[in-house]
Motif scaffolding. Structure first.
Motif, PDB file in Angstrom:
ATOM      1  N   GLY A  99       3.781  -2.539  -7.476  1.00 53.39           N
ATOM      2  CA  GLY A  99       3.830  -3.804  -6.751  1.00 53.39           C
ATOM      3  C   GLY A  99       3.420  -4.968  -7.635  1.00 53.39           C
ATOM      4  N   ARG A 100       2.354  -4.766  -8.410  1.00 48.05           N
ATOM      5  CA  ARG A 100       1.901  -5.821  -9.300  1.00 48.05           C
ATOM      6  C   ARG A 100       2.992  -6.173 -10.324  1.00 48.05           C
ATOM      7  NH1 ARG A 100      -3.081  -7.567 -10.668  1.00 48.05           N
ATOM      8  NH2 ARG A 100      -4.188  -5.764  -9.835  1.00 48.05           N
ATOM      9  N   PRO A 122       3.741 -12.731   4.010  1.00 44.11           N
ATOM     10  CA  PRO A 122       4.065 -11.525   4.773  1.00 44.11           C
ATOM     11  C   PRO A 122       3.758 -11.754   6.248  1.00 44.11           C
ATOM     12  CG  PRO A 122       2.245 -11.131   3.251  1.00 44.11           C
ATOM     13  CD  PRO A 122       2.679 -12.535   3.043  1.00 44.11           C
ATOM     14  N   ALA A 129      -2.515  -4.469   2.275  1.00 49.50           N
ATOM     15  CA  ALA A 129      -1.511  -5.429   1.816  1.00 49.50           C
ATOM     16  C   ALA A 129      -2.160  -6.777   1.524  1.00 49.50           C
ATOM     17  CB  ALA A 129      -0.412  -5.577   2.864  1.00 49.50           C
ATOM     18  N   SER A 135      -5.058  -9.586  -5.004  1.00 48.29           N
ATOM     19  CA  SER A 135      -5.201  -8.959  -6.316  1.00 48.29           C
ATOM     20  C   SER A 135      -4.124  -9.431  -7.295  1.00 48.29           C
ATOM     21  CB  SER A 135      -5.135  -7.443  -6.156  1.00 48.29           C
ATOM     22  OG  SER A 135      -5.263  -6.815  -7.385  1.00 48.29           O
TER      23      SER A 135
HETATM   24  C1  LIG Z   1       1.517  -3.709  -0.539  1.00 49.11           C
HETATM   25  C2  LIG Z   1       2.295  -2.840  -1.545  1.00 49.11           C
HETATM   26  C3  LIG Z   1       3.601  -3.550  -1.904  1.00 49.11           C
HETATM   27  C4  LIG Z   1       1.432  -2.682  -2.811  1.00 49.11           C
HETATM   28  O1  LIG Z   1       2.185  -1.991  -3.801  1.00 49.11           O
HETATM   29  P1  LIG Z   1       1.465  -1.070  -4.894  1.00 49.11           P
HETATM   30  O2  LIG Z   1       2.444  -0.690  -5.917  1.00 49.11           O
HETATM   31  O3  LIG Z   1       0.733   0.020  -4.221  1.00 49.11           O
HETATM   32  O4  LIG Z   1       0.391  -2.094  -5.499  1.00 49.11           O
HETATM   33  P2  LIG Z   1      -0.329  -2.016  -6.923  1.00 49.11           P
HETATM   34  O5  LIG Z   1      -0.574  -0.589  -7.284  1.00 49.11           O
HETATM   35  O6  LIG Z   1       0.430  -2.842  -7.900  1.00 49.11           O
HETATM   36  O7  LIG Z   1      -1.710  -2.704  -6.562  1.00 49.11           O
HETATM   37  C5  LIG Z   1      -2.197  -3.851  -7.251  1.00 49.11           C
HETATM   38  C6  LIG Z   1      -3.568  -4.146  -6.703  1.00 49.11           C
HETATM   39  O8  LIG Z   1      -3.478  -4.566  -5.326  1.00 49.11           O
HETATM   40  C7  LIG Z   1      -4.609  -4.043  -4.602  1.00 49.11           C
HETATM   41  N1  LIG Z   1      -4.134  -3.074  -3.597  1.00 49.11           N
HETATM   42  C8  LIG Z   1      -2.901  -2.545  -3.472  1.00 49.11           C
HETATM   43  N2  LIG Z   1      -2.827  -1.718  -2.396  1.00 49.11           N
HETATM   44  C9  LIG Z   1      -4.062  -1.721  -1.834  1.00 49.11           C
HETATM   45  C10 LIG Z   1      -4.635  -1.051  -0.705  1.00 49.11           C
HETATM   46  N3  LIG Z   1      -3.908  -0.227   0.084  1.00 49.11           N
HETATM   47  N4  LIG Z   1      -5.932  -1.279  -0.428  1.00 49.11           N
HETATM   48  C11 LIG Z   1      -6.692  -2.124  -1.201  1.00 49.11           C
HETATM   49  N5  LIG Z   1      -6.210  -2.771  -2.303  1.00 49.11           N
HETATM   50  C12 LIG Z   1      -4.901  -2.581  -2.591  1.00 49.11           C
HETATM   51  C13 LIG Z   1      -5.499  -3.378  -5.626  1.00 49.11           C
HETATM   52  O9  LIG Z   1      -6.398  -4.348  -6.143  1.00 49.11           O
HETATM   53  C14 LIG Z   1      -4.507  -2.968  -6.689  1.00 49.11           C
HETATM   54  O10 LIG Z   1      -5.073  -2.811  -7.959  1.00 49.11           O
HETATM   55  P3  LIG Z   1      -5.843  -1.407  -8.322  1.00 49.11           P
HETATM   56  O11 LIG Z   1      -4.969  -0.281  -7.821  1.00 49.11           O
HETATM   57  O12 LIG Z   1      -5.947  -1.489  -9.813  1.00 49.11           O
HETATM   58  O13 LIG Z   1      -7.136  -1.462  -7.599  1.00 49.11           O
HETATM   59  C15 LIG Z   1       2.562  -1.434  -0.964  1.00 49.11           C
HETATM   60  O14 LIG Z   1       1.358  -0.887  -0.480  1.00 49.11           O
HETATM   61  C16 LIG Z   1       3.589  -1.416   0.162  1.00 49.11           C
HETATM   62  O15 LIG Z   1       4.776  -1.285  -0.099  1.00 49.11           O
HETATM   63  N6  LIG Z   1       3.112  -1.526   1.434  1.00 49.11           N
HETATM   64  C17 LIG Z   1       4.027  -1.482   2.588  1.00 49.11           C
HETATM   65  C18 LIG Z   1       4.865  -2.737   2.650  1.00 49.11           C
HETATM   66  C19 LIG Z   1       4.022  -4.010   2.804  1.00 49.11           C
HETATM   67  O16 LIG Z   1       2.975  -4.020   3.426  1.00 49.11           O
HETATM   68  N7  LIG Z   1       4.540  -5.110   2.220  1.00 49.11           N
HETATM   69  C20 LIG Z   1       3.904  -6.414   2.337  1.00 49.11           C
HETATM   70  C21 LIG Z   1       3.084  -6.709   1.145  1.00 49.11           C
HETATM   71  S1  LIG Z   1       1.818  -7.874   1.459  1.00 49.11           S
END
Ligand SMILES: CC(C)(COP(=O)(O)OP(=O)(O)OC[C@H]1O[C@@H](n2cnc3c(N)ncnc32)[C@H](O)[C@@H]1OP(=O)(O)O)[C@@H](O)C(=O)NCCC(=O)NCCS
Length: 149
Positions: A99-100, A122, A129, A135
């Motif tokens: 995601g990052r 969002p 999320a 982050s």
């Molecule tokens: C939100 C979403 C896109 C994050 O994608 P991801 O690839 O898991 O995110 P990343 O691994 O790049 O995370 C980057 C940082 O965000 C934060 N983060 C991501 N998911 C998190 C969670 N579930 N709880 C707490 N912090 C979180 C952390 O700080 C993380 O860094 P770290 O893993 O080094 O601690 C994913 O969980 C998703 O697809 N969710 C369902 C769809 C959604 O909610 N979309 C709206 C986005 S706001």
């Protein structure tokens, strides 16, 4: 993993990922599937120079996507602004930086397009999320209103 602009043959994989956003889609009565409407929407998107659907690809699999729109603007010395939406990462590959990487790439594209700000609003999200948004450098500065049509 690479981040790249999506091509037409990615559409099925993108639509599968977008099902994870179904909470908000079903709130508006929408569905996410390979319909003729989705194919028509894709044709509009791929012909729009201000639009980019990005995908994260790893070993030939699409594991994440987002949608970036650059909006022409008349304020701020006519600098554009950008909107990010439809951010989703495959549940099996979350918390690995996908995601990052997508967000960083989108923000970089927006900067290259001359945007002065990027908005990401969002509609429904849980604590994870919202932690993700912070982050990757976004601040919750806006209160908004939506009207589904
Ligand atoms: C939100 C979403 C896109 C994050 O994608 P991801 O690839 O898991 O995110 P990343 O691994 O790049 O995370 C980057 C940082 O965000 C934060 N983060 C991501 N998911 C998190 C969670 N579930 N709880 C707490 N912090 C979180 C952390 O700080 C993380 O860094 P770290 O893993 O080094 O601690 C994913 O969980 C998703 O697809 N969710 C369902 C769809 C959604 O909610 N979309 C709206 C986005 S706001």
């Amino acid at each position: 993993m690479i981040i790249r602009a999506a091509i037409r043959s990615d559409l099925g994989a993108i639509l599968r990922l977008l099902r994870d956003l179904n909470a908000s889609a079903s709130a508006s009565g929408a569905t996410v599937r390979m319909s003729s409407a989705a194919v028509r929407a894709w044709t509009r998107i791929e012909n729009d120079p201000d639009r980019a659907v990005l995908v994260a690809e790893s070993r030939g699999q699409i594991i994440g996507t987002l949608d970036l729109l650059v909006v022409a603007n008349l304020t701020h010395d006519a600098q554009s602004w950008a909107l990010i939406d439809n951010v989703v990462v495959d549940a099996a590959t979350r918390r690995r930086g996908v995601g990052r990487a997508l967000m960083d790439d989108a923000v970089e594209r927006a900067a290259r397009a001359g945007c002065y700000k990027v908005e990401f609003l969002p509609h429904e999200y849980d604590d994870g999320a919202s932690a993700f948004c912070r982050s990757v450098g976004f601040h919750d500065s806006a209160e908004g209103f939506h009207r589904y049509l």
